[in-house]
Design a protein around this motif. Structure first.
Motif, PDB file in Angstrom:
ATOM      1  N   UNK A 172      44.156  38.307  37.849  1.00 27.06           N
ATOM      2  CA  UNK A 172      44.768  38.504  39.161  1.00 27.06           C
ATOM      3  C   UNK A 172      45.176  39.967  39.344  1.00 27.06           C
ATOM      4  N   UNK A 173      45.753  40.575  38.308  1.00 29.19           N
ATOM      5  CA  UNK A 173      46.145  41.980  38.416  1.00 29.19           C
ATOM      6  C   UNK A 173      44.914  42.876  38.547  1.00 29.19           C
ATOM      7  N   UNK A 174      43.842  42.561  37.811  1.00 38.34           N
ATOM      8  CA  UNK A 174      42.601  43.315  37.974  1.00 38.34           C
ATOM      9  C   UNK A 174      42.110  43.229  39.417  1.00 38.34           C
ATOM     10  N   UNK A 175      42.187  42.045  39.982  1.00 35.05           N
ATOM     11  CA  UNK A 175      41.780  41.844  41.369  1.00 35.05           C
ATOM     12  C   UNK A 175      42.667  42.654  42.317  1.00 35.05           C
ATOM     13  N   UNK A 176      43.967  42.675  42.048  1.00 37.97           N
ATOM     14  CA  UNK A 176      44.898  43.462  42.868  1.00 37.97           C
ATOM     15  C   UNK A 176      44.563  44.951  42.807  1.00 37.97           C
ATOM     16  N   UNK A 177      44.222  45.437  41.626  1.00 31.96           N
ATOM     17  CA  UNK A 177      43.850  46.849  41.473  1.00 31.96           C
ATOM     18  C   UNK A 177      42.574  47.126  42.262  1.00 31.96           C
ATOM     19  N   UNK A 178      41.605  46.232  42.140  1.00 34.77           N
ATOM     20  CA  UNK A 178      40.340  46.378  42.848  1.00 34.77           C
ATOM     21  C   UNK A 178      40.575  46.451  44.354  1.00 34.77           C
ATOM     22  N   UNK A 179      41.401  45.568  44.873  1.00 36.07           N
ATOM     23  CA  UNK A 179      41.704  45.569  46.311  1.00 36.07           C
ATOM     24  C   UNK A 179      42.455  46.833  46.719  1.00 36.07           C
ATOM     25  N   UNK A 180      43.370  47.282  45.865  1.00 34.82           N
ATOM     26  CA  UNK A 180      44.116  48.521  46.116  1.00 34.82           C
ATOM     27  C   UNK A 180      43.148  49.694  46.250  1.00 34.82           C
ATOM     28  N   UNK A 181      42.172  49.780  45.366  1.00 39.73           N
ATOM     29  CA  UNK A 181      41.204  50.868  45.392  1.00 39.73           C
ATOM     30  C   UNK A 181      40.314  50.768  46.633  1.00 39.73           C
ATOM     31  N   UNK A 182      39.904  49.562  46.969  1.00 42.86           N
ATOM     32  CA  UNK A 182      39.053  49.385  48.157  1.00 42.86           C
ATOM     33  C   UNK A 182      39.754  49.830  49.439  1.00 42.86           C
ATOM     34  N   UNK A 183      41.088  49.678  49.485  1.00 45.27           N
ATOM     35  CA  UNK A 183      41.841  50.066  50.674  1.00 45.27           C
ATOM     36  C   UNK A 183      42.020  51.569  50.788  1.00 45.27           C
TER      37      UNK A 183
END
Length: 129
Positions: free
Chosen positions: A117-128
């Motif tokens: 979940x944290x990896x996914x959060x980081x991925x979304x943070x970078x995409x934004x």
């Protein structure tokens, strides 16, 4: 630990993951990590590599110093995980990619789903960005 395929591809592209022979693609499309790599995520050492890549997003890139892998304890003991994740938490927070203490406690305890979940959060943070 099972990663969404999109997260796996991002980690490969970012050179956080290198050897594809250690991973298994499952029928549901997710990718299962080998035990050594899973432990590297749980103890935080793989997250230090992610931080290095994320330094571009620092509010003040001249003063942001990403953690080096050798700053962390490579063992996968509870004490090493606590030490490593306390350092990682501060660095991620400095970048604006927050992790709350409850989620952090679950990662330190070895919770694979919370780590994903944290990896996914980081991925979304970078995409934004």
């Amino acid at each position: 630990m099972e990663l969404e395929n999109e997260i796996f591809r991002w980690l490969k592209f970012s050179n956080v993951l290198q050897d594809s022979n250690k991973f298994r693609i499952l029928a549901n499309g997710k990718v299962r990590l080998d035990e050594v790599t899973r432990k590297q995520f749980l103890n935080g050492t793989k997250f230090a590599s992610i931080l290095t890549n994320m330094s571009l997003f620092a509010k003040n890139p001249k003063t942001f110093i990403p953690l080096q892998g050798n700053s962390l304890i490579p063992q996968n003991t509870p004490a090493a995980r606590v030490y490593n994740w306390n350092l990682l938490k501060d660095s991620f927070n400095d970048l604006g990619c927050k992790i709350d203490q409850g989620d952090l406690d679950l990662i330190i305890a070895g919770e694979n789903d919370q780590t994903c979940k944290f990896l996914s959060n980081i991925f979304e943070f970078i995409k934004e960005k």
